[in-house]
Scaffold this motif. Structure first.
Motif, PDB file in Angstrom:
ATOM      1  N   HIS A 139       1.368  -1.057  -0.174  1.00 22.85           N
ATOM      2  CA  HIS A 139      -0.108  -0.028  -0.006  1.00 22.85           C
ATOM      3  C   HIS A 139       0.972   0.911   0.004  1.00 22.85           C
ATOM      4  CE1 HIS A 139      -2.843   2.491   0.796  1.00 22.85           C
ATOM      5  NE2 HIS A 139      -2.474   2.987   2.168  1.00 22.85           N
ATOM      6  N   HIS A 164       1.425   4.570   0.668  1.00 26.00           N
ATOM      7  CA  HIS A 164       0.493   5.032   2.022  1.00 26.00           C
ATOM      8  C   HIS A 164       0.278   6.834   1.601  1.00 26.00           C
ATOM      9  CE1 HIS A 164      -0.981   6.183   6.182  1.00 26.00           C
ATOM     10  NE2 HIS A 164      -0.994   7.319   5.778  1.00 26.00           N
ATOM     11  N   TRP A 177       5.013   7.258   2.715  1.00 23.82           N
ATOM     12  CA  TRP A 177       5.845   5.522   2.753  1.00 23.82           C
ATOM     13  C   TRP A 177       5.138   4.122   2.590  1.00 23.82           C
ATOM     14  CZ3 TRP A 177       4.770   2.651   7.535  1.00 23.82           C
ATOM     15  CH2 TRP A 177       3.703   2.514   8.101  1.00 23.82           C
ATOM     16  N   HIS A 191       4.666   0.167   2.465  1.00 21.82           N
ATOM     17  CA  HIS A 191       4.108  -1.075   3.364  1.00 21.82           C
ATOM     18  C   HIS A 191       3.011  -2.042   3.247  1.00 21.82           C
ATOM     19  CE1 HIS A 191      -0.039   0.026   5.643  1.00 21.82           C
ATOM     20  NE2 HIS A 191       0.420   1.211   5.802  1.00 21.82           N
ATOM     21  N   HIS A 241      -0.171  -4.166   2.822  1.00 24.90           N
ATOM     22  CA  HIS A 241      -1.883  -4.137   4.075  1.00 24.90           C
ATOM     23  C   HIS A 241      -2.178  -5.460   4.323  1.00 24.90           C
ATOM     24  CE1 HIS A 241      -5.355  -1.288   4.773  1.00 24.90           C
ATOM     25  NE2 HIS A 241      -4.295  -0.726   4.626  1.00 24.90           N
ATOM     26  N   HIS A 274      -7.027   7.125   9.400  1.00 17.30           N
ATOM     27  CA  HIS A 274      -6.059   6.691   8.085  1.00 17.30           C
ATOM     28  C   HIS A 274      -7.314   6.296   6.887  1.00 17.30           C
ATOM     29  CE1 HIS A 274      -3.894   6.924   4.279  1.00 17.30           C
ATOM     30  NE2 HIS A 274      -4.085   5.313   4.379  1.00 17.30           N
ATOM     31  N   HIS A 318      -8.191   6.009   3.289  1.00 10.00           N
ATOM     32  CA  HIS A 318      -7.140   5.707   1.659  1.00 10.00           C
ATOM     33  C   HIS A 318      -8.202   6.291   0.612  1.00 10.00           C
ATOM     34  CE1 HIS A 318      -5.899   1.393   2.573  1.00 10.00           C
ATOM     35  NE2 HIS A 318      -5.274   1.803   3.744  1.00 10.00           N
ATOM     36  N   HIS A 329      -9.413   3.212   8.417  1.00 10.51           N
ATOM     37  CA  HIS A 329      -9.582   2.547  10.065  1.00 10.51           C
ATOM     38  C   HIS A 329      -8.306   3.695  10.710  1.00 10.51           C
ATOM     39  CE1 HIS A 329      -5.253   1.217   8.673  1.00 10.51           C
ATOM     40  NE2 HIS A 329      -5.427   1.550   6.720  1.00 10.51           N
ATOM     41  N   HIS A 351      -4.732   3.374  11.953  1.00 14.36           N
ATOM     42  CA  HIS A 351      -3.706   2.665  11.932  1.00 14.36           C
ATOM     43  C   HIS A 351      -2.323   2.535  13.259  1.00 14.36           C
ATOM     44  CE1 HIS A 351      -0.259   2.261   8.783  1.00 14.36           C
ATOM     45  NE2 HIS A 351      -1.097   2.839   8.470  1.00 14.36           N
TER      46      HIS A 351
HETATM   47 CU1  C2O Z   1      -0.478   3.016   6.688  1.00 13.82          CU
HETATM   48 CU2  C2O Z   1      -4.608   1.044   5.594  1.00 13.82          CU
HETATM   49  O1  C2O Z   1      -2.508   2.083   5.544  1.00 13.82           O
END
Ligand code: C2O
Ligand code: CU
Length: 475
Positions: A96, A98, A136, A138, A140, A409, A411, A457, A459
């Motif tokens: 993902h 971010h 960044w 990462h 998911h 957060h 998206h 969601h 984080h």
């Molecule tokens: Cu950094 Cu749903 O993510």
């Protein structure tokens, strides 16, 4: 000297590398069709790295290209990014991006936006980078463990005309729960972490290493990009002897303003600072983290070498150029209320889980402890909590009914934080992750301009796994 870093480009070398770019500066970079495609490879897999010190034991981690953090991806605004992600883990993964406003199919959410990448397989992500800033990447997929074991990396999108600085420095902050032998404690996703503050570690690293010293030169102006990659730890940084300027939150420009107090940065958040090194040769000043009153510590020391770069410090701090988000129209915006519930001492008794009403004890037995609008998520695919009309403005009134902090957060979008507990915010900051204090109410506003189903969601990754996650559909 160990544990020092100077991973940025100086202004001069940046200009040299950028070469002809100065000639196209009058045209917004994203308007030019011929900007290059930038390609990177990420290899997710097990490895070992020196988190603690370079002579001691290596820590077994999961990492990208064998490094923690993973390789820096640095491109320019408007360029197209292509990243081939190979899964060398023994479980599924995704990546993902971010904070980047990417098309839905590139968002890296398992089952919702793509089939997860199976062990041994490769998935190619490709999208344009519409906005400059500090981001960044990462996984998911089971991120409470995959990110917690070291899978993350910085993603920097340069402005077409970056501000004038001497050094561009990134500090990727993380904390780890290490045992005496420097190995990672295996207790990922345990019930206590899940229902309380999340997995707070006992070892803090800057760019993947316990760091004692940050080397400074008197008179230098640094752009310091802070990225909080920790599962759960909120950093509250205080810069002794310095008064940094905040120029961006979560990659998005903000009116430059000086911070004299503590700078809070929740999991997944980023802050860009202009740090003028106003000390003298030989000085040393601490950067301290004082967020948790019982866990205060010194992150590192800013240590001035013998030289001075310039006599007169720079004074002005210019605002970064705006990014490309559409401005929400608050007058016509539709308003929705979203409640976050659960956790210890939150007073929640019942919740919906997998379509059934269940009590808190049954939730806990199923590894759930948190809700969004009364529902504990059991996976990434679920009925949307909201369905929004494309290109309309919305205000979401976020209501933290719990006794805990939550960095929330969204998206696919950035939003303006317009009020906290009924008070308008001073800077109406753009964010993609907003840190809510216990019982706090926060209003955010944005134009729902990116079609698809978007994760919304907490984080703190144990809270996310524990159910604090929803989908907002934009049609
Ligand atoms: Cu950094 Cu749903 O993510
Ligand atoms: Cu949370």
């Amino acid at each position: 000297m160990k544990n020092t870093f100077n991973n940025g480009l100086s202004r001069r070398s940046f200009l040299a590398a950028a070469g002809a770019a100065a000639g196209v500066a009058a045209v917004p970079a994203w308007a030019a069709p011929s900007l290059p495609l930038r390609q990177f490879d990420l290899d997710a897999g097990p490895g070992a790295t020196h988190l603690v010190d370079s002579d001691g034991a290596k820590t077994k981690v999961w990492s990208y290209n064998g490094r923690v953090p993973g390789p820096e991806i640095r491109i320019r605004q408007g360029e197209r990014l292509r990243v081939a992600v190979r899964n060398g883990l023994t479980e599924e993964t995704t990546v993902h991006w971010h904070g980047l406003r990417v098309p839905h199919a590139m968002d890296g959410v398992p089952h919702l936006t793509q089939k997860p990448i199976a062990p041994g397989e490769t998935f190619v992500y490709e999208f344009d980078a519409p906005d400059a800033g500090t981001y960044w990447y990462h996984p998911h997929q089971r991120s409470f463990e995959q990110v917690g074991r070291g899978l993350y990396g910085p993603l920097i999108i340069e402005e077409p005309n970056p501000p004038q600085i001497d050094r561009d420095v990134t500090w990727v902050l993380d904390d780890w729960r290490l045992l005496k032998d420097a190995q990672i404690s295996e207790d990922f996703g345990n019930r206590h972490d899940m229902s309380h503050a999340g997995r707070i570690g006992n070892t803090v690293t800057v760019n993947g290493r316990i760091t004692d010293i940050f080397e400074a030169m008197a008179g230098e102006r640094i752009r310091l990009r802070l990225i909080n990659a920790a599962n759960a730890r909120i950093f509250g940084l205080e810069f002794d002897g310095h008064t940094p300027w905040v120029i961006a939150y979560d990659g998005q420009p903000i009116d430059p303003h000086q911070v004299t107090g503590r700078l809070d940065i929740g999991p997944a958040m980023r802050i860009d600072l202009i740090l003028d090194l106003t000390g003298n040769p030989g000085d040393a000043f601490a950067v301290r983290d004082t967020f948790y009153s019982r866990l205060k510590y010194r992150l590192l020391n800013v240590v001035y070498g013998p030289k001075r770069l310039r006599e007169k410090p720079m004074r002005e701090v210019a605002a970064l150029p705006d990014n490309t988000m559409p401005e929400p129209d608050l007058a016509s915006a539709e308003r929705h209320h979203i409640a976050f519930g659960g956790g210890m001492m939150g007073g929640m008794t019942m919740a919906k889980m997998g379509g059934r009403e269940v009590g808190m004890m049954e939730m806990m037995r199923n590894g759930k402890a948190w809700t969004v609008n009364g529902v504990a998520a059991t996976g990434h695919v679920m009925d949307p909590i909201l369905t929004l009309a494309r290109n309309r403005s919305y205000i979401l009134a976020l209501d933290n009914q719990t006794a805990w902090h939550h960095p929330i957060h969204l998206h696919g979008h950035s939003f303006r934080v317009i009020s906290r507990n009924g008070e308008p915010t001073r800077h109406k900051e753009w964010q993609d992750t907003v840190l809510m204090a216990p019982r706090e109410q926060v209003e955010i506003a944005f134009v729902a301009d990116n079609p698809g189903g978007w994760m919304f969601h907490c984080h703190i990754l144990e809270h996310q796994a524990g159910g604090m996650m929803g989908v907002i559909q934009v049609t």
